[in-house]
Design an enzyme around this catalytic site. Structure first.
Site, PDB file in Angstrom:
ATOM      1  N   ASP A  26     -38.378  35.436  92.019  1.00 16.73           N
ATOM      2  CA  ASP A  26     -39.280  35.641  91.228  1.00 16.73           C
ATOM      3  C   ASP A  26     -40.035  36.695  91.618  1.00 16.73           C
ATOM      4  OD1 ASP A  26     -40.367  35.653  88.583  1.00 16.73           O
ATOM      5  OD2 ASP A  26     -42.318  34.590  89.631  1.00 16.73           O
ATOM      6  N   ASP A  28     -43.508  38.452  90.169  1.00 18.10           N
ATOM      7  CA  ASP A  28     -44.785  38.351  89.815  1.00 18.10           C
ATOM      8  C   ASP A  28     -45.463  36.946  90.431  1.00 18.10           C
ATOM      9  OD1 ASP A  28     -46.851  40.205  88.768  1.00 18.10           O
ATOM     10  OD2 ASP A  28     -45.415  40.436  87.159  1.00 18.10           O
TER      11      ASP A  28
HETATM   12 MG   LIG Z   1     -43.923  34.545  88.752  1.00 21.11          MG
END
Ligand SMILES: [Mg+2]
Length: 342
Positions: A26, A28
């Protein structure tokens, strides 16, 4: 749920970057936050990649193209190619293409990433409900998305067109705080139509399918900061996962997680890829990791001992998850977690 619930974090005698061939990362809260690289991320990813691990970046954000994301990563010191980036725009484009004929017109409510992904699948993005679209596709359009776009989507959906959404994350983190995400925009259209979109993004299977198709991973490890997208997506796909504490999830939320939100491993940050993971051992109803022992006594989560904070968290997870079984832990984790200073 068909499989037995995870009742404790797993151990690994080898570094995770050796135990798994591909990290599905992932972005962010894992690699960057508010445009800046997260501490230790750049060095840890470089070391993992130099050791032979394939790195892929998996984002629910449909606004930017894979090329733009790869360029941003490269600027931050994490060299990436567009092919290393998988977005929910690509996942929803495949979902739409599976259901519409080649060359079909699609009303786009969203940004450039969505338009590029739809064209790649042989679909034709259009801008108006009056352009004879066969479906509506909605993705995050950024802070300047005009209100009229939601009206356009609503006109088309109210005429009976199928509706697709890249993802339904209600919020999106930015440099100045939390803002409404695509899930909030989807709610706006839902209120005006009463319709239900088909959704592609994490934690749903279309996103996982897109990721596996594009990376060819054989032993993937999902790495994320959110329990209800990254970790639940890994759970739904039957893939192991590493939760890092650099994003939105805090230790107390992890301890009280429901089964589908329990990661295989937990670590402070991406340096966790480069090490093995300690075992949590059970003696009676007590769970030990490093110098810590956790148990449930008198209806309370209790933590004894001292040592590395992460080991204490792993022991607490084991005590709480075992106690909770197939549900969420109803015990108050606050006091025991506070001892760890995480
Ligand atoms: Mg995230």
């Amino acid at each position: 749920m068909s499989q037995a619930s995870r009742t404790r974090p797993s151990g690994s005698s080898t570094a995770l970057s050796e135990a798994y061939d591909t990290a599905l990362l992932d972005l962010d809260g894992v690699v960057y936050a508010g445009g800046q690289a997260i501490a230790h991320a750049v060095d840890a990813l470089r070391t993992a990649r130099d050791g032979g691990m394939h790195l892929a970046y998996v984002t629910n954000n449909a606004l930017r193209t894979p090329a733009a994301v790869a360029e941003h990563l490269t600027e931050l010191g994490v060299p990436a190619e567009p092919a290393d980036v998988i977005t929910s725009a690509q996942a929803v484009a495949r979902l739409v293409a599976d259901q519409l004929p080649e060359g079909a017109r699609v009303l786009v409510i969203g940004g450039e990433g969505l338009r590029v992904a739809l064209r790649e699948r042989g679909l034709v993005p259009v801008e108006s409900a009056d352009d004879d679209p066969a479906a509506v596709v909605q993705g995050y359009g950024g802070p300047d998305m005009a209100w009229g776009r939601f009206a356009e989507a609503s006109y088309a959906i109210n005429r009976g067109l199928p509706w697709f959404a890249s993802n339904t994350d209600l919020t999106i983190p930015g440099a100045r705080g939390i803002a409404p995400g695509n899930g909030a925009a989807v709610e706006v259209v839902r209120i005006a139509t009463g319709a239900e979109p088909q959704v592609a993004g994490k934690p749903l299977p279309p996103m996982h399918r897109e990721t596996v198709l594009r990376t060819g991973a054989e032993r993937p490890l999902v790495v994320g900061d959110r329990l209800d997208t990254d970790i639940e997506g890994a759970f739904n796909g039957g893939v192991d996962s590493l939760l890092v504490l650099t994003g939105v999830t805090d230790a107390a939320q992890l301890v009280t997680a429901v089964p589908e939100h329990r990661p295989t491993y937990v670590d402070a940050d991406l340096r966790g890829l480069l090490t093995g993971q300690p075992e949590v051992t059970r003696t009676g109803e007590a769970y030990a990791c490093g110098g810590w022992t956790a148990s449930v006594r008198g209806g309370e989560l209790v933590l004894d001992g001292d040592g590395e904070a992460l080991d204490g968290l792993r022991a607490l997870c084991a005590a709480a998850w075992s106690h909770a079984g197939d549900g969420a832990c109803a015990l108050d984790a606050g006091k025991a977690v506070a001892r760890l200073g995480l």
